[in-house]
Design an enzyme around this catalytic site. Sequence first.
Site, PDB file in Angstrom:
ATOM      1  N   GLY A  90       0.831  -1.204   0.000  1.00  0.00           N
ATOM      2  CA  GLY A  90       0.000   0.000   0.000  1.00  0.00           C
ATOM      3  C   GLY A  90       0.863   1.251   0.000  1.00  0.00           C
ATOM      4  O   GLY A  90       1.861   1.332  -0.720  1.00  0.00           O
ATOM      5  N   LYS A  91       0.504   2.191   0.852  1.00  0.00           N
ATOM      6  CA  LYS A  91       1.196   3.482   0.848  1.00  0.00           C
ATOM      7  C   LYS A  91       2.632   3.406   1.345  1.00  0.00           C
ATOM      8  O   LYS A  91       3.380   4.372   1.228  1.00  0.00           O
ATOM      9  CB  LYS A  91       0.412   4.480   1.697  1.00  0.00           C
ATOM     10  CG  LYS A  91      -0.941   4.844   1.086  1.00  0.00           C
ATOM     11  CD  LYS A  91      -1.711   5.755   2.015  1.00  0.00           C
ATOM     12  CE  LYS A  91      -3.076   6.089   1.424  1.00  0.00           C
ATOM     13  NZ  LYS A  91      -3.927   6.770   2.434  1.00  0.00           N
ATOM     14  N   TYR A  92       3.002   2.271   1.904  1.00  0.00           N
ATOM     15  CA  TYR A  92       4.380   2.146   2.407  1.00  0.00           C
ATOM     16  C   TYR A  92       5.420   2.117   1.292  1.00  0.00           C
ATOM     17  O   TYR A  92       6.609   2.173   1.558  1.00  0.00           O
ATOM     18  CB  TYR A  92       4.514   0.912   3.315  1.00  0.00           C
ATOM     19  CG  TYR A  92       4.038   1.149   4.736  1.00  0.00           C
ATOM     20  CD1 TYR A  92       2.736   1.534   4.994  1.00  0.00           C
ATOM     21  CD2 TYR A  92       4.893   0.977   5.829  1.00  0.00           C
ATOM     22  CE1 TYR A  92       2.295   1.744   6.296  1.00  0.00           C
ATOM     23  CE2 TYR A  92       4.462   1.188   7.132  1.00  0.00           C
ATOM     24  CZ  TYR A  92       3.163   1.562   7.353  1.00  0.00           C
ATOM     25  OH  TYR A  92       2.743   1.776   8.644  1.00  0.00           O
TER      26      TYR A  92
ATOM     27  N   GLY B  44      12.897   1.603  22.884  1.00  0.00           N
ATOM     28  CA  GLY B  44      12.004   2.120  23.913  1.00  0.00           C
ATOM     29  C   GLY B  44      12.155   1.423  25.254  1.00  0.00           C
ATOM     30  O   GLY B  44      11.625   1.906  26.265  1.00  0.00           O
ATOM     31  N   TYR B  45      12.888   0.305  25.265  1.00  0.00           N
ATOM     32  CA  TYR B  45      12.879  -0.509  26.491  1.00  0.00           C
ATOM     33  C   TYR B  45      14.249  -0.918  27.010  1.00  0.00           C
ATOM     34  O   TYR B  45      14.341  -1.687  27.944  1.00  0.00           O
ATOM     35  CB  TYR B  45      12.003  -1.760  26.280  1.00  0.00           C
ATOM     36  CG  TYR B  45      10.581  -1.379  25.965  1.00  0.00           C
ATOM     37  CD1 TYR B  45       9.710  -1.002  26.986  1.00  0.00           C
ATOM     38  CD2 TYR B  45      10.135  -1.311  24.652  1.00  0.00           C
ATOM     39  CE1 TYR B  45       8.420  -0.593  26.699  1.00  0.00           C
ATOM     40  CE2 TYR B  45       8.844  -0.899  24.346  1.00  0.00           C
ATOM     41  CZ  TYR B  45       7.992  -0.539  25.376  1.00  0.00           C
ATOM     42  OH  TYR B  45       6.730  -0.120  25.088  1.00  0.00           O
TER      43      TYR B  45
ATOM     44  N   ASP C 167       9.865   1.515   6.831  1.00  0.00           N
ATOM     45  CA  ASP C 167       9.684   2.918   7.243  1.00  0.00           C
ATOM     46  C   ASP C 167      10.890   3.350   8.074  1.00  0.00           C
ATOM     47  O   ASP C 167      10.763   3.790   9.220  1.00  0.00           O
ATOM     48  CB  ASP C 167       8.371   3.089   8.025  1.00  0.00           C
ATOM     49  CG  ASP C 167       8.280   2.182   9.228  1.00  0.00           C
ATOM     50  OD1 ASP C 167       8.802   1.051   9.169  1.00  0.00           O
ATOM     51  OD2 ASP C 167       7.696   2.608  10.245  1.00  0.00           O
TER      52      ASP C 167
ATOM     53  N   ASP D 221      12.040  -3.394   8.640  1.00  0.00           N
ATOM     54  CA  ASP D 221      10.911  -2.493   8.390  1.00  0.00           C
ATOM     55  C   ASP D 221      11.306  -1.481   7.322  1.00  0.00           C
ATOM     56  O   ASP D 221      12.424  -0.956   7.340  1.00  0.00           O
ATOM     57  CB  ASP D 221      10.575  -1.707   9.673  1.00  0.00           C
ATOM     58  CG  ASP D 221       9.407  -2.307  10.422  1.00  0.00           C
ATOM     59  OD1 ASP D 221       9.151  -3.512  10.268  1.00  0.00           O
ATOM     60  OD2 ASP D 221       8.746  -1.556  11.182  1.00  0.00           O
TER      61      ASP D 221
ATOM     62  N   HIS E  12      14.931  -3.252  21.496  1.00  0.00           N
ATOM     63  CA  HIS E  12      14.001  -2.169  21.155  1.00  0.00           C
ATOM     64  C   HIS E  12      14.422  -0.879  21.871  1.00  0.00           C
ATOM     65  O   HIS E  12      14.690  -0.901  23.074  1.00  0.00           O
ATOM     66  CB  HIS E  12      12.594  -2.585  21.599  1.00  0.00           C
ATOM     67  CG  HIS E  12      11.499  -1.717  21.063  1.00  0.00           C
ATOM     68  ND1 HIS E  12      11.366  -0.404  21.416  1.00  0.00           N
ATOM     69  CD2 HIS E  12      10.495  -1.990  20.200  1.00  0.00           C
ATOM     70  CE1 HIS E  12      10.305   0.103  20.796  1.00  0.00           C
ATOM     71  NE2 HIS E  12       9.767  -0.843  20.049  1.00  0.00           N
TER      72      HIS E  12
ATOM     73  N   GLU F 222       5.751  -9.125  16.811  1.00  0.00           N
ATOM     74  CA  GLU F 222       6.804  -8.742  17.764  1.00  0.00           C
ATOM     75  C   GLU F 222       6.667  -9.534  19.067  1.00  0.00           C
ATOM     76  O   GLU F 222       7.665  -9.932  19.677  1.00  0.00           O
ATOM     77  CB  GLU F 222       6.744  -7.234  18.039  1.00  0.00           C
ATOM     78  CG  GLU F 222       7.911  -6.704  18.850  1.00  0.00           C
ATOM     79  CD  GLU F 222       7.901  -5.189  18.930  1.00  0.00           C
ATOM     80  OE1 GLU F 222       8.676  -4.540  18.189  1.00  0.00           O
ATOM     81  OE2 GLU F 222       7.104  -4.634  19.725  1.00  0.00           O
TER      82      GLU F 222
HETATM   83  N1  UDP Z   1       3.754  -2.570   6.241  1.00  0.00           N
HETATM   84  C1  UDP Z   1       3.398  -2.286   4.930  1.00  0.00           C
HETATM   85  N2  UDP Z   1       2.188  -1.703   4.690  1.00  0.00           N
HETATM   86  C2  UDP Z   1       1.315  -1.385   5.679  1.00  0.00           C
HETATM   87  C3  UDP Z   1       1.686  -1.666   7.007  1.00  0.00           C
HETATM   88  C4  UDP Z   1       2.921  -2.252   7.251  1.00  0.00           C
HETATM   89  O1  UDP Z   1       4.170  -2.537   4.012  1.00  0.00           O
HETATM   90  O2  UDP Z   1       0.239  -0.851   5.386  1.00  0.00           O
HETATM   91  C5  UDP Z   1       5.059  -3.226   6.491  1.00  0.00           C
HETATM   92  C6  UDP Z   1       6.223  -2.257   6.342  1.00  0.00           C
HETATM   93  O3  UDP Z   1       7.366  -2.955   5.901  1.00  0.00           O
HETATM   94  C7  UDP Z   1       6.419  -1.778   7.759  1.00  0.00           C
HETATM   95  C8  UDP Z   1       6.154  -3.064   8.549  1.00  0.00           C
HETATM   96  O4  UDP Z   1       5.118  -3.721   7.820  1.00  0.00           O
HETATM   97  O5  UDP Z   1       7.718  -1.259   7.947  1.00  0.00           O
HETATM   98  C9  UDP Z   1       5.726  -2.867  10.004  1.00  0.00           C
HETATM   99  O6  UDP Z   1       4.640  -1.978  10.095  1.00  0.00           O
HETATM  100  P1  UDP Z   1       4.807  -0.527  10.753  1.00  0.00           P
HETATM  101  O7  UDP Z   1       6.119   0.040  10.355  1.00  0.00           O
HETATM  102  O8  UDP Z   1       3.589   0.281  10.427  1.00  0.00           O
HETATM  103  O9  UDP Z   1       4.829  -0.879  12.297  1.00  0.00           O
HETATM  104  P2  UDP Z   1       5.541   0.011  13.429  1.00  0.00           P
HETATM  105  O10 UDP Z   1       7.013   0.041  13.121  1.00  0.00           O
HETATM  106  O11 UDP Z   1       4.932   1.366  13.354  1.00  0.00           O
HETATM  107  O12 UDP Z   1       5.236  -0.732  14.685  1.00  0.00           O
HETATM  108 MN    MN Z   2       8.036   0.385  11.309  1.00  0.00          MN
END
Ligand code: UDP
Ligand code: MN
Length: 297
Positions: free
Chosen positions: A68-70, A179-180, A157, A155, A177, A247
């Site tokens: 999707g938008k990722y 955060g922890y 993002d 990931d 992680h 996770e």
């Molecule tokens: N992802 C994706 N499309 C989505 C949601 C998630 O491709 O609509 C994939 C993407 O690789 C992303 C990973 O799943 O980095 C984990 O999701 P996200 O980064 O949203 O989780 P967060 O890091 O925020 O917990």
């Molecule tokens: Mn992520």
Amino acid sequence: SLFLCLVLNQDTTQSGRTLFCSSRRTDVVSVTPWLAPIVWEGTFDPVLVDNIYKPMNLTIATTVFAIGKYVRFLQDFLDTAEKHFMVGFNMRYYVFTDRPHDVPSVNLTRGRHLSVIQVPGSNRWQEISARRMEIIQTTIERQIRREADYIFCLDVDSKFHARWGPESLGRLVAVIHPGYYEQTRDRFPYERRPASTAYIPMDEGDYYYGGAMIGGFVEDVYTLTKVCQTRFEEDAGNSIEAAWQEESHLNRYLLYNKPSKVLSPEYLWQDFKAKTKEVKVIRFSGVIKNYADVRPN
Ligand code: UDP
Ligand code: MN
């Protein structure tokens, strides 16, 4: 130990570094209770590590999902990976997306390849997250186990900012992680309901590992994804979804299958988080994103 340093100094003048004196960190713990290294800046010699691993002619697989938008995160992810991630190694990126035409073209350096693998989209991000384990597993079966030695599942993002090299290689590699890492285990957001197969009791747990990175030998990561996916499905059959989906299952798996190397939060920071004094360098971090903007719901 001063004597040791002096002796070793003579051996390592080539790189102008010392093996022991300059690599000792006293402000962080750099080994787990089961004697796996915890990789922090200053605990390893990057030149030495490169010289050990580069002659092995290894191929590294990197899986990344952009559903999707990722897809919008791919450009920065790939551009910065080319600058900082396993530089000088054979690299095979596997990009999983439902929008193959939106995958940017990136200039890859020699020995590095990218393949796009089309997968279905989804309206639930929880499902995308869950399916990652399954798709990684089937792609290892189909091709990755013949094409690479080590694998990293990351990931999308996210961006690289500084060296992430072969100091990160090991049989099974997880990252603490961000955060922890300063918290005690009773505060870790493990799945706490015994009804879930991801359950971890309050008095157990080593670290809280981030789900944005799993790495290691292809076969070890294969087993991990297989076990986590089976448990995820078992939970789904009982109408239960673990607190942090894959996770949570990853954390449960790693409690009973200890990683052979643990990466410090330098290898998984979050851009919204201020740097702390232990973190001398941020190598990889999750970008700030507007969930309402990028997620399907
Ligand atoms: N992802 C994706 N499309 C989505 C949601 C998630 O491709 O609509 C994939 C993407 O690789 C992303 C990973 O799943 O980095 C984990 O999701 P996200 O980064 O949203 O989780 P967060 O890091 O925020 O917990
Ligand atoms: Mn992520």
